[in-house]
Scaffold this motif. Structure first.
Motif, PDB file in Angstrom:
ATOM      1  N   ASN A   1      64.892  32.101  61.523  1.00 39.34           N
ATOM      2  CA  ASN A   1      65.746  31.313  60.636  1.00 39.34           C
ATOM      3  C   ASN A   1      65.600  31.771  59.188  1.00 39.34           C
ATOM      4  OD1 ASN A   1      66.637  29.684  62.682  1.00 39.34           O
ATOM      5  ND2 ASN A   1      65.302  27.963  62.203  1.00 39.34           N
ATOM      6  N   ARG A   2      66.714  31.917  58.518  1.00 42.71           N
ATOM      7  CA  ARG A   2      66.727  32.126  57.072  1.00 42.71           C
ATOM      8  C   ARG A   2      67.906  31.372  56.481  1.00 42.71           C
ATOM      9  NH1 ARG A   2      64.165  37.434  54.513  1.00 42.71           N
ATOM     10  NH2 ARG A   2      62.640  37.950  56.093  1.00 42.71           N
ATOM     11  N   ASN A   3      67.786  31.041  55.217  1.00 41.14           N
ATOM     12  CA  ASN A   3      68.862  30.348  54.508  1.00 41.14           C
ATOM     13  C   ASN A   3      69.100  31.021  53.173  1.00 41.14           C
ATOM     14  OD1 ASN A   3      67.205  27.936  56.068  1.00 41.14           O
ATOM     15  ND2 ASN A   3      69.418  27.681  56.166  1.00 41.14           N
ATOM     16  N   SER A   4      70.247  30.735  52.594  1.00 41.27           N
ATOM     17  CA  SER A   4      70.607  31.329  51.314  1.00 41.27           C
ATOM     18  C   SER A   4      70.623  30.267  50.222  1.00 41.27           C
ATOM     19  CB  SER A   4      71.966  32.022  51.412  1.00 41.27           C
ATOM     20  OG  SER A   4      71.889  33.109  52.317  1.00 41.27           O
ATOM     21  N   ILE A   5      70.338  30.706  49.009  1.00 43.11           N
ATOM     22  CA  ILE A   5      70.215  29.786  47.884  1.00 43.11           C
ATOM     23  C   ILE A   5      71.080  30.274  46.721  1.00 43.11           C
ATOM     24  CG2 ILE A   5      67.863  29.184  48.552  1.00 43.11           C
ATOM     25  CD1 ILE A   5      66.930  30.909  46.119  1.00 43.11           C
ATOM     26  N   ALA A   6      71.351  29.364  45.804  1.00 44.01           N
ATOM     27  CA  ALA A   6      72.012  29.719  44.548  1.00 44.01           C
ATOM     28  C   ALA A   6      71.189  29.168  43.398  1.00 44.01           C
ATOM     29  CB  ALA A   6      73.433  29.164  44.497  1.00 44.01           C
TER      30      ALA A   6
ATOM     31  N   VAL B   1      70.157  35.435  47.620  1.00 45.90           N
ATOM     32  CA  VAL B   1      69.988  34.700  46.371  1.00 45.90           C
ATOM     33  C   VAL B   1      71.250  34.932  45.535  1.00 45.90           C
ATOM     34  CG1 VAL B   1      68.628  34.384  44.282  1.00 45.90           C
ATOM     35  CG2 VAL B   1      67.478  34.979  46.439  1.00 45.90           C
ATOM     36  N   VAL B   2      71.971  33.862  45.277  1.00 44.88           N
ATOM     37  CA  VAL B   2      73.226  33.933  44.536  1.00 44.88           C
ATOM     38  C   VAL B   2      72.977  33.473  43.105  1.00 44.88           C
ATOM     39  CG1 VAL B   2      75.604  33.093  44.416  1.00 44.88           C
ATOM     40  CG2 VAL B   2      74.510  33.455  46.642  1.00 44.88           C
ATOM     41  N   GLY B   3      73.543  34.179  42.152  1.00 45.01           N
ATOM     42  CA  GLY B   3      73.375  33.758  40.773  1.00 45.01           C
ATOM     43  C   GLY B   3      74.108  34.662  39.814  1.00 45.01           C
ATOM     44  N   LYS B   4      73.957  34.363  38.546  1.00 45.59           N
ATOM     45  CA  LYS B   4      74.670  35.054  37.486  1.00 45.59           C
ATOM     46  C   LYS B   4      73.707  35.956  36.733  1.00 45.59           C
ATOM     47  CE  LYS B   4      78.148  33.786  34.043  1.00 45.59           C
ATOM     48  NZ  LYS B   4      78.800  32.633  33.383  1.00 45.59           N
ATOM     49  N   GLY B   5      74.138  37.174  36.462  1.00 46.18           N
ATOM     50  CA  GLY B   5      73.296  38.092  35.710  1.00 46.18           C
ATOM     51  C   GLY B   5      72.108  38.565  36.517  1.00 46.18           C
ATOM     52  N   GLN B   6      70.929  38.516  35.916  1.00 40.57           N
ATOM     53  CA  GLN B   6      69.735  39.062  36.535  1.00 40.57           C
ATOM     54  C   GLN B   6      69.063  38.100  37.516  1.00 40.57           C
ATOM     55  OE1 GLN B   6      68.810  42.302  36.066  1.00 40.57           O
ATOM     56  NE2 GLN B   6      70.752  42.367  34.942  1.00 40.57           N
ATOM     57  N   ILE B   7      69.485  36.833  37.546  1.00 37.21           N
ATOM     58  CA  ILE B   7      68.758  35.872  38.377  1.00 37.21           C
ATOM     59  C   ILE B   7      69.260  35.824  39.818  1.00 37.21           C
ATOM     60  CG2 ILE B   7      68.187  34.435  36.396  1.00 37.21           C
ATOM     61  CD1 ILE B   7      70.363  32.503  37.278  1.00 37.21           C
ATOM     62  N   GLY B   8      70.332  36.475  40.111  1.00 41.00           N
ATOM     63  CA  GLY B   8      70.849  36.472  41.469  1.00 41.00           C
ATOM     64  C   GLY B   8      71.087  37.869  41.986  1.00 41.00           C
ATOM     65  N   GLU B   9      70.794  38.086  43.264  1.00 36.17           N
ATOM     66  CA  GLU B   9      71.059  39.376  43.876  1.00 36.17           C
ATOM     67  C   GLU B   9      72.530  39.552  44.191  1.00 36.17           C
ATOM     68  OE1 GLU B   9      68.666  39.120  47.332  1.00 36.17           O
ATOM     69  OE2 GLU B   9      66.762  39.208  46.258  1.00 36.17           O
ATOM     70  N   ILE B  10      73.243  38.441  44.398  1.00 37.76           N
ATOM     71  CA  ILE B  10      74.640  38.473  44.847  1.00 37.76           C
ATOM     72  C   ILE B  10      75.489  37.619  43.908  1.00 37.76           C
ATOM     73  CG2 ILE B  10      76.191  37.853  46.742  1.00 37.76           C
ATOM     74  CD1 ILE B  10      73.913  38.358  48.658  1.00 37.76           C
ATOM     75  N   PRO B  11      76.641  38.121  43.452  1.00 34.10           N
ATOM     76  CA  PRO B  11      77.515  37.319  42.587  1.00 34.10           C
ATOM     77  C   PRO B  11      78.099  36.134  43.352  1.00 34.10           C
ATOM     78  CG  PRO B  11      78.084  39.667  42.500  1.00 34.10           C
ATOM     79  CD  PRO B  11      77.144  39.491  43.648  1.00 34.10           C
ATOM     80  N   PHE B  12      78.510  35.123  42.625  1.00 27.49           N
ATOM     81  CA  PHE B  12      79.136  33.957  43.238  1.00 27.49           C
ATOM     82  C   PHE B  12      80.370  34.380  44.040  1.00 27.49           C
ATOM     83  CE2 PHE B  12      77.038  32.062  39.477  1.00 27.49           C
ATOM     84  CZ  PHE B  12      76.258  31.121  40.129  1.00 27.49           C
ATOM     85  N   GLY B  13      80.488  33.812  45.232  1.00 26.75           N
ATOM     86  CA  GLY B  13      81.658  34.048  46.072  1.00 26.75           C
ATOM     87  C   GLY B  13      81.574  35.256  46.971  1.00 26.75           C
ATOM     88  N   LYS B  14      80.423  35.942  47.010  1.00 27.08           N
ATOM     89  CA  LYS B  14      80.335  37.207  47.743  1.00 27.08           C
ATOM     90  C   LYS B  14      79.362  37.186  48.922  1.00 27.08           C
ATOM     91  CE  LYS B  14      83.170  39.235  44.905  1.00 27.08           C
ATOM     92  NZ  LYS B  14      84.539  39.602  45.357  1.00 27.08           N
TER      93      LYS B  14
END
Length: 351
Positions: free
Chosen positions: A188-193, A316-329
């Protein structure tokens, strides 16, 4: 079959799947196999919800469209350019798939076959209709695949390696039975923002896609938010309002009603908007129609925590350097976005 032929076959499959987009289904007369397969795939999309109530026509077409975009000759060649396969001896790889979202096991299916191995695949009963149809199409455009693809519902025998995906409980079973073989066993794994409070309307709309696509059932679906103290959730609620239509689906509505009753009986404090509940919780895996959240004070401290708990996190979703993936992707991964960060092709190339 040489690698070039395998790439050609999967790029033909990509052209075929690209006819089924989220917005429309339109036949392209230049695509191979339409006379034999187009109607069957169309019927499968329309009837999928009879086999699995979560597999809506919208989500089926979304999955097909994304694979159609990925399976081009250029994309496949770029993906495979770092690996060596043609000198490897063909092995029989057992693949056990999950069934939470449409075609969730396709990347493993693709990886095994594109790397030149045979596959014996045991599917979840929740997603057992699509891959056999895709296998027939591949055998049509590349008859050399015949005899290399085997589906079974029985106990898998006579294999050289294993790729298995399941829950934390089934992973213990997989470890017991397959531990002596070369293996990839996923849990099991989950994703975060991670939100900072300065997100734009477009960012928050994209986050809605990350939360609600496939009803939040995928491991790449955002199930938890990390927010600053005193974060104002009103802008998020405004931008996700278009997803209120999910309450029209009885299975989603039932989960919302049930989980809300459980939370209220337990006297938990909730924020909710009629189709999504926000609950402050240290866990990562929130139930359907709900989203966990936690406050943070310092991003560096949060990063240290996430590093320590990375085996629980898919994206890990986020803006700039804090997320590996941009919002919506989150739901449109590339070919080299490997589940659990484990390089499937490297594993297969070393067999």
């Amino acid at each position: 079959m040489r690698l070039e032929k395998r790439i050609e076959a999967f790029s033909e499959l990509g052209s075929f799947l690209a006819q089924f987009s989220e917005d429309k289904v339109e036949m392209n007369n230049l695509v191979k196999g339409n006379d034999s397969f187009f109607d069957d795939f169309s019927d499968q999309i329309k009837n999928a919800q009879h086999y699995n109530g979560w597999f809506t026509e919208e989500n089926m077409r979304f999955s097909f469209e994304n694979w159609g975009k990925l399976l081009t000759k250029e994309n496949l060649e770029n993906w495979l350019s770092s690996y060596q396969f043609d000198q490897n001896k063909e092995k029989n790889v057992a693949v056990i798939t999950a069934g939470n979202i449409p075609l969730v096991g396709f990347h493993d299916f693709l990886s095994v076959l594109i790397s030149g191995h045979k596959i014996t695949i045991k599917q979840s009963s929740n997603d057992s209709q699509l891959l056999p149809l895709i296998a027939k199409y591949l055998e049509f455009v590349a008859p050399e695949f015949k005899g290399k693809i085997n589906f079974t519902q029985d106990r898998i025998k006579s294999f050289d390696a294993v790729i298995a995906t399941g829950s934390n409980n089934t992973a213990r079973y997989f470890d017991y039975y397959f531990g002596k073989y070369p293996n990839i066993i996923r849990k099991n794994r989950n994703s975060i923002a991670i939100l900072r409070g300065d997100e734009t309307k477009e960012d928050l709309k994209g986050l809605g896609e990350d939360i609600f696509r496939y009803f939040g059932l995928g491991c790449r679906s955002v199930s938890k938010l990390f927010v600053p103290k005193n974060y104002n959730f009103d802008p998020l609620f405004r931008e996700i309002l278009p997803y209120s239509y999910l309450m029209e689906y009885k299975k989603y509505e039932n989960n919302y009603t049930y989980n809300k009753a459980v939370y209220l009986m337990s006297k938990f404090q909730l924020l909710e908007n009629g189709f999504l509940m926000l609950k402050e919780d240290a866990g990562y895996s929130s139930p359907i129609a709900s989203l966990f959240y936690e406050n943070y004070e310092d991003l560096n401290d949060l990063q240290q925590r996430l590093d320590a708990e990375k085996d629980k996190i898919q994206c890990v979703v986020g803006k700039g350097q804090i997320g590996e993936i941009p919002f919506g992707k989150t739901q449109t991964p590339s070919l080299n976005d490997y589940a659990d960060g484990l390089d499937t092709l490297l594993f297969l190339s070393n067999l």
